[in-house]
Enzyme design. Sequence first.
Site, PDB file in Angstrom:
ATOM      1  N   LYS A  74     -53.838  79.740  44.677  1.00  0.00           N
ATOM      2  CA  LYS A  74     -55.073  78.620  44.765  1.00  0.00           C
ATOM      3  C   LYS A  74     -54.873  77.560  44.068  1.00  0.00           C
ATOM      4  CE  LYS A  74     -58.616  79.797  42.191  1.00  0.00           C
ATOM      5  NZ  LYS A  74     -59.326  78.589  41.333  1.00  0.00           N
ATOM      6  N   ASN A  75     -54.515  77.573  42.524  1.00  0.00           N
ATOM      7  CA  ASN A  75     -54.649  76.471  41.934  1.00  0.00           C
ATOM      8  C   ASN A  75     -53.519  75.553  42.019  1.00  0.00           C
ATOM      9  OD1 ASN A  75     -56.818  77.532  40.769  1.00  0.00           O
ATOM     10  ND2 ASN A  75     -56.105  78.210  38.983  1.00  0.00           N
ATOM     11  N   ARG A 118     -65.236  72.196  41.391  1.00  0.00           N
ATOM     12  CA  ARG A 118     -64.844  71.389  40.533  1.00  0.00           C
ATOM     13  C   ARG A 118     -63.517  70.797  40.981  1.00  0.00           C
ATOM     14  NH1 ARG A 118     -65.508  70.919  35.888  1.00  0.00           N
ATOM     15  NH2 ARG A 118     -63.378  70.936  35.649  1.00  0.00           N
ATOM     16  N   CYS A 146     -69.601  74.763  34.557  1.00  0.00           N
ATOM     17  CA  CYS A 146     -69.416  75.800  35.519  1.00  0.00           C
ATOM     18  C   CYS A 146     -69.884  77.071  34.516  1.00  0.00           C
ATOM     19  CB  CYS A 146     -68.257  76.295  36.274  1.00  0.00           C
ATOM     20  SG  CYS A 146     -66.983  76.839  35.300  1.00  0.00           S
ATOM     21  N   ARG A 167     -66.612  71.962  30.858  1.00  0.00           N
ATOM     22  CA  ARG A 167     -65.451  71.599  31.639  1.00  0.00           C
ATOM     23  C   ARG A 167     -65.597  69.921  31.758  1.00  0.00           C
ATOM     24  NH1 ARG A 167     -63.952  75.979  35.674  1.00  0.00           N
ATOM     25  NH2 ARG A 167     -61.827  74.750  35.767  1.00  0.00           N
ATOM     26  N   PRO A 168     -65.465  69.184  30.736  1.00  0.00           N
ATOM     27  CA  PRO A 168     -65.702  67.792  30.832  1.00  0.00           C
ATOM     28  C   PRO A 168     -64.500  67.181  31.419  1.00  0.00           C
ATOM     29  CG  PRO A 168     -64.912  68.498  28.516  1.00  0.00           C
ATOM     30  CD  PRO A 168     -65.395  69.748  29.363  1.00  0.00           C
ATOM     31  N   VAL A 169     -64.499  66.052  31.747  1.00  0.00           N
ATOM     32  CA  VAL A 169     -63.130  65.288  32.414  1.00  0.00           C
ATOM     33  C   VAL A 169     -62.865  63.915  31.678  1.00  0.00           C
ATOM     34  CG1 VAL A 169     -63.688  66.169  34.557  1.00  0.00           C
ATOM     35  CG2 VAL A 169     -64.745  64.002  34.043  1.00  0.00           C
ATOM     36  N   ASP A 170     -63.264  63.967  30.166  1.00  0.00           N
ATOM     37  CA  ASP A 170     -62.759  62.840  29.503  1.00  0.00           C
ATOM     38  C   ASP A 170     -61.357  62.355  29.286  1.00  0.00           C
ATOM     39  OD1 ASP A 170     -62.531  64.343  26.289  1.00  0.00           O
ATOM     40  OD2 ASP A 170     -62.835  65.556  28.188  1.00  0.00           O
ATOM     41  N   LEU A 171     -60.432  63.536  29.391  1.00  0.00           N
ATOM     42  CA  LEU A 171     -59.298  63.275  29.403  1.00  0.00           C
ATOM     43  C   LEU A 171     -58.507  62.688  30.594  1.00  0.00           C
ATOM     44  CD1 LEU A 171     -58.001  66.736  27.537  1.00  0.00           C
ATOM     45  CD2 LEU A 171     -58.367  64.298  26.516  1.00  0.00           C
ATOM     46  N   ASP A 193     -57.107  83.096  32.958  1.00  0.00           N
ATOM     47  CA  ASP A 193     -57.442  83.482  34.212  1.00  0.00           C
ATOM     48  C   ASP A 193     -57.282  85.067  34.447  1.00  0.00           C
ATOM     49  OD1 ASP A 193     -56.692  80.383  36.041  1.00  0.00           O
ATOM     50  OD2 ASP A 193     -58.364  81.120  34.458  1.00  0.00           O
ATOM     51  N   VAL A 201     -59.326  79.367  25.526  1.00  0.00           N
ATOM     52  CA  VAL A 201     -59.316  78.016  26.389  1.00  0.00           C
ATOM     53  C   VAL A 201     -60.921  77.697  26.973  1.00  0.00           C
ATOM     54  CG1 VAL A 201     -58.466  77.383  28.519  1.00  0.00           C
ATOM     55  CG2 VAL A 201     -57.244  78.685  27.096  1.00  0.00           C
ATOM     56  N   ARG A 231     -63.845  83.349  46.431  1.00  0.00           N
ATOM     57  CA  ARG A 231     -63.241  81.696  46.048  1.00  0.00           C
ATOM     58  C   ARG A 231     -61.762  81.877  45.811  1.00  0.00           C
ATOM     59  NH1 ARG A 231     -64.947  80.054  41.151  1.00  0.00           N
ATOM     60  NH2 ARG A 231     -63.398  78.217  41.574  1.00  0.00           N
TER      61      ARG A 231
END
Length: 443
Positions: free
Chosen positions: A44-45, A114, A138, A143-147, A330, A352, A422
């Site tokens: 999936k990932n 996401r 979530c 789960r920020p996206v700053d990076l 996971d 994590v 999912r």
Amino acid sequence: MENKAINPLISPKPSEAKPDTELESLRIWGKHPLSGHVHISGAKNSVLAIMAGALLCPQHCRLRNVPSLADIAKMRQVLEALGVKIERHNDTLELDTSHLSTSKAPYDLVSQLRASFFVTGPLLTRLGTARVPLPGGCAIGARPVDLHVRGLQAMGAEVHIEHGIVHADIRGSGGRLKGAKIYLDYPSVGATETLLMAATLADGETIIENAAQEPEVEDLANFCRAMGAKIRGAGTNTITIVGVPNLHSVDYGIIPDRIEAGTFLVAGAITHSEISISPVIPEHLTPVIAKLKDIGSEIVLDGPNRLRIIPGELRATDIETLPYPGFPTDMQAQLMALLTLAEGNSVVTETVFENRMRHVAELVRMGADIRIKGQNAIIRGVSHLSGAPVLATDLRASAALVLAGLAAEGETLVQGLHHLDRGYDDLETKLKGLGAKVQRVSP
Ligand code: EPZ
């Protein structure tokens, strides 16, 4: 079998018309040994990132070994909203990305998945502009996206967030991003994938340091290389990308899903059953296999991409989740379910994600003895679990509850199957194939 039906409406309060699967449950009659072999689907990932990566190429991409998952159906909707033509034939996706109609990803879809934020890098580097809603948090964390954003800015993009939308633009410089040296404060999988994709069409060389080393990152890099990208070091903590003017069409096969594979190995261990799984890439499961051996199972290689688990008495052990090649977050919930039945005390530490212990309360409902202290779960092994109605709160939590149900006495009803759908391709058919007594029920 005692058929005292469990009332599925014990806990969830349906608040709005939800997709059917949200109201569906899995009824599990535990304590049945499993046997035989199970097929492992594509990862999936990997697929989610690679579907976004197809946007880099203005031609046609064929992706093979694509599992049937709700997340992939959602990503398809996101790409179709951008103008990609997609056809599916069994586990093959045909993507025609020659005519993108917009660089704006729709909020209603991105807010539900996401991973759709992965379109930001490819849209920006191919079209020079991208408008993508912030994915938001979530169940398992903020789960920020700053990076992601800081890396794109380092490559010369102008990025700002307005009304919850990430506005990213390339001004001047021939409309191309510029190669840059980027050090990631944390080896984020998503940020590494976003910057890797953006750098493929940039002007010059990009070096990503402290990069994520997950197999799915390597699979994405191999997909981009197959389209003509120049990438070295994927799978290590330093990735170098030399930008090229454009990429070409490709026919690419996705790697097997190491998390689905790990989940089935735990199904064998927790039901004291000998089963085999394939196709797998054994190296991708090294940390999981090491822990299953510590707990008392034997894992044997039954062929180049086939593993067999031979169960043993369950012993306690400690687990700390880390970026790859450390123990995968996971698989944390699934191993916790197993350790609830292991002789002795175990400590599971989640490093994590800040909120990935929501399965604990449901496992305790089944008779497990678990206490949470900060990011640690202290598990005292019990002799048995009892079936109960439980509620899945996220994807991997749902898998852990199914595993606990397979080992529990009596009947378990796992509610909130939309989480499971999912990330697991037809789990109940695969479990039935191994002899499990499971049944999907809808209200
Ligand atoms: C990917 O998520 C996977 N999802 C997750 O799998 C997996 O748990 C995770 O990697 C870690 O292995 C997909 O690939 C679609 P991260 P991602 O960026 O990319 C922080 C599953 O169950 N961070 O490595 O979102 C973040 O908050 C899912 O299949 C920042 O602070 O993970 C988290 O604490 C769940 N800023 C940590 O890094 C950023 O800009 C790891 O996140 C990005 C991340």
